[in-house]
Design a protein around this motif. Structure first.
Motif, PDB file in Angstrom:
ATOM      1  N   GLN A   1      41.276  32.993  25.036  1.00  0.00           N
ATOM      2  CA  GLN A   1      40.089  33.809  25.280  1.00  0.00           C
ATOM      3  C   GLN A   1      39.010  33.022  26.004  1.00  0.00           C
ATOM      4  N   ALA A   2      38.913  31.733  25.727  1.00  0.00           N
ATOM      5  CA  ALA A   2      37.918  30.902  26.402  1.00  0.00           C
ATOM      6  C   ALA A   2      38.140  30.900  27.903  1.00  0.00           C
TER       7      ALA A   2
ATOM      8  N   THR B   1      36.442  32.535  33.424  1.00  0.00           N
ATOM      9  CA  THR B   1      36.833  32.812  34.809  1.00  0.00           C
ATOM     10  C   THR B   1      36.532  34.228  35.281  1.00  0.00           C
ATOM     11  N   THR B   2      36.267  35.161  34.370  1.00  0.00           N
ATOM     12  CA  THR B   2      36.037  36.545  34.778  1.00  0.00           C
ATOM     13  C   THR B   2      34.552  36.818  34.984  1.00  0.00           C
ATOM     14  N   GLY B   3      34.265  37.901  35.737  1.00  0.00           N
ATOM     15  CA  GLY B   3      32.872  38.236  36.013  1.00  0.00           C
ATOM     16  C   GLY B   3      32.185  37.088  36.729  1.00  0.00           C
ATOM     17  N   ARG B   4      30.975  36.788  36.294  1.00  0.00           N
ATOM     18  CA  ARG B   4      30.301  35.593  36.816  1.00  0.00           C
ATOM     19  C   ARG B   4      30.886  34.388  36.100  1.00  0.00           C
ATOM     20  N   PRO B   5      31.616  33.503  36.767  1.00  0.00           N
ATOM     21  CA  PRO B   5      32.242  32.363  36.082  1.00  0.00           C
ATOM     22  C   PRO B   5      31.191  31.438  35.479  1.00  0.00           C
ATOM     23  N   GLY B   6      31.550  30.853  34.333  1.00  0.00           N
ATOM     24  CA  GLY B   6      30.602  29.962  33.676  1.00  0.00           C
ATOM     25  C   GLY B   6      31.250  29.212  32.536  1.00  0.00           C
ATOM     26  N   PRO B   7      30.527  28.263  31.938  1.00  0.00           N
ATOM     27  CA  PRO B   7      31.090  27.426  30.873  1.00  0.00           C
ATOM     28  C   PRO B   7      31.212  28.183  29.560  1.00  0.00           C
ATOM     29  N   VAL B   8      32.160  27.739  28.748  1.00  0.00           N
ATOM     30  CA  VAL B   8      32.314  28.249  27.380  1.00  0.00           C
ATOM     31  C   VAL B   8      32.356  27.058  26.432  1.00  0.00           C
ATOM     32  N   HIS B   9      32.140  27.305  25.142  1.00  0.00           N
ATOM     33  CA  HIS B   9      32.125  26.224  24.160  1.00  0.00           C
ATOM     34  C   HIS B   9      32.926  26.639  22.938  1.00  0.00           C
TER      35      HIS B   9
ATOM     36  N   ALA C   1      49.634  30.035  24.497  1.00  0.00           N
ATOM     37  CA  ALA C   1      49.210  31.381  24.889  1.00  0.00           C
ATOM     38  C   ALA C   1      48.540  31.362  26.257  1.00  0.00           C
ATOM     39  N   ALA C   2      48.979  30.459  27.133  1.00  0.00           N
ATOM     40  CA  ALA C   2      48.355  30.324  28.450  1.00  0.00           C
ATOM     41  C   ALA C   2      48.682  31.521  29.338  1.00  0.00           C
ATOM     42  N   GLU C   3      47.695  31.915  30.140  1.00  0.00           N
ATOM     43  CA  GLU C   3      47.868  33.004  31.108  1.00  0.00           C
ATOM     44  C   GLU C   3      47.525  32.467  32.486  1.00  0.00           C
ATOM     45  N   THR C   4      48.511  32.418  33.361  1.00  0.00           N
ATOM     46  CA  THR C   4      48.301  31.798  34.672  1.00  0.00           C
ATOM     47  C   THR C   4      47.255  32.542  35.509  1.00  0.00           C
ATOM     48  N   ALA C   5      47.065  33.831  35.265  1.00  0.00           N
ATOM     49  CA  ALA C   5      46.078  34.589  36.041  1.00  0.00           C
ATOM     50  C   ALA C   5      44.670  34.047  35.848  1.00  0.00           C
ATOM     51  N   PHE C   6      44.414  33.447  34.677  1.00  0.00           N
ATOM     52  CA  PHE C   6      43.077  32.954  34.378  1.00  0.00           C
ATOM     53  C   PHE C   6      42.953  31.451  34.608  1.00  0.00           C
ATOM     54  N   ALA C   7      43.858  30.918  35.398  1.00  0.00           N
ATOM     55  CA  ALA C   7      43.772  29.507  35.787  1.00  0.00           C
ATOM     56  C   ALA C   7      43.004  29.346  37.093  1.00  0.00           C
ATOM     57  N   ARG C   8      42.503  30.440  37.643  1.00  0.00           N
ATOM     58  CA  ARG C   8      41.772  30.385  38.918  1.00  0.00           C
ATOM     59  C   ARG C   8      40.566  31.319  38.847  1.00  0.00           C
TER      60      ARG C   8
END
Length: 323
Positions: A42-43, A48-56, A76-83
């Protein structure tokens, strides 16, 4: 472990979780080892979605006591969210046509490219459209690499930490196209650039920021690169005006700014001798040294030269320098 040690002066007993809240898109605690896969998954989705930004993500306990647990975990990695961006929302064709009509009707328009242009990889499409439509391009600090500083249509960084040339061009525009920018205080110099009443088009992947700071904004909720690609395609069949006078005006504003920010060292000074020695070196091009200091906010500030009796310094000028 946590409930046994809280409030007993345990090592590193400092609840810093809330301190991250204003600076991240998502602030969460991993309370058990079995939650690590889905929380990390989820992090990445949030970052990576919307306005990209840091998570903690903070492990439970002041010392990350969750690492004392054992668990059999599946990735549980999703390659779509690697970019960034993982998805590119496309602009509706009717909004593209309307935006192009508004740009064609404007006399001195300008594009302000923000950080989401960079994140979207929109630079090439933005530059191609600006060249076809004859529109100068300013950037926010985060969007600086959307267009090279040496490009003829580039007028520099606009806002509080800016170039006076960019502020002047945006101030004279009758239509401002914010692309991938929230139009926040630093980019607009506290919402004075553009001034109230100026027509605005705002392109952003986050619908919540569209029209937030300028009433009457014409908004396009879409990816910046996808939008400029669509505008470029539509512009090929449109009759766009030639804006030679406006482009010439923008170029002259930039040249005037460049002349005013060139520092001329007093002849006979040690700094002048060093500059002359440096200019003759084979490893450096021969040119007048320029001031590379960060540009202050609008209004422009004048820095006077030191009195004749003072000892010349390495940055002293023979005449006043205006940023």
């Amino acid at each position: 472990m946590l409930f046994r040690s809280r409030y007993r002066h345990v090592y590193q007993e400092a609840d810093n979780f809330a301190a991250f809240e204003p600076y991240v898109k998502w602030n969460a605690t991993v309370d058990a080892a079995m939650r690590i896969p889905d929380m990390v998954r989820q992090a990445f989705r949030v970052a990576t979605t919307g306005r990209p930004g840091p998570v903690h993500l903070q492990f439970q306990g002041f010392e990350g006591q969750v690492d004392a647990e054992e668990a059999d975990l599946d990735c549980a990695a999703e390659t779509a969210f690697a970019r960034v961006p993982p998805f590119r929302p496309q602009p509706p064709s009717e909004l593209v046509r309307e935006a192009l009509a508004r740009i064609a009707a404007a006399e001195p328009p300008v594009i302000v490219a923000g950080g989401r242009c960079r994140a979207s990889g929109a630079g090439s499409a933005l530059r191609a459209f600006a060249e076809m439509a004859g529109v100068p391009v300013a950037t926010s600090l985060n969007g600086r690499d959307s267009i090279p500083n040496t490009h003829p249509l580039s007028v520099g960084v606009v806002g509080s930490y800016s170039r006076a040339s960019a502020n002047s061009v945006v101030a004279e525009a009758d239509l401002v196209i914010f692309a991938g920018s929230t139009a926040g205080s630093m980019t607009t110099h506290f919402w004075t650039l553009p001034k109230a009443g100026t027509k605005v088009i705002q392109i952003d992947i986050d619908p919540a920021v569209i029209g937030r700071n300028y009433a009457g904004t014409f908004g396009i909720h879409a990816d910046a690169k996808a939008t400029f690609d669509a505008l470029l395609s539509a512009a090929k069949d449109a009759a766009l005006p030639r804006r030679n006078a406006w482009l010439g005006r923008a170029a002259e504003i930039c040249r005037a700014w460049s002349r005013l920010t060139t520092v001329r060292l007093p002849s006979g000074s040690q700094a002048a001798s060093e500059a002359a020695s440096s200019s003759s070196s084979a490893t450096r091009p021969s040119r007048s040294p320029t001031c590379s200091a960060r540009r202050p906010a609008v209004p422009c500030r004048r820095v006077s030269s030191p009195p004749a009796s003072s000892t010349p310094s390495r940055c002293s000028a023979s005449s006043s320098v205006r940023f």
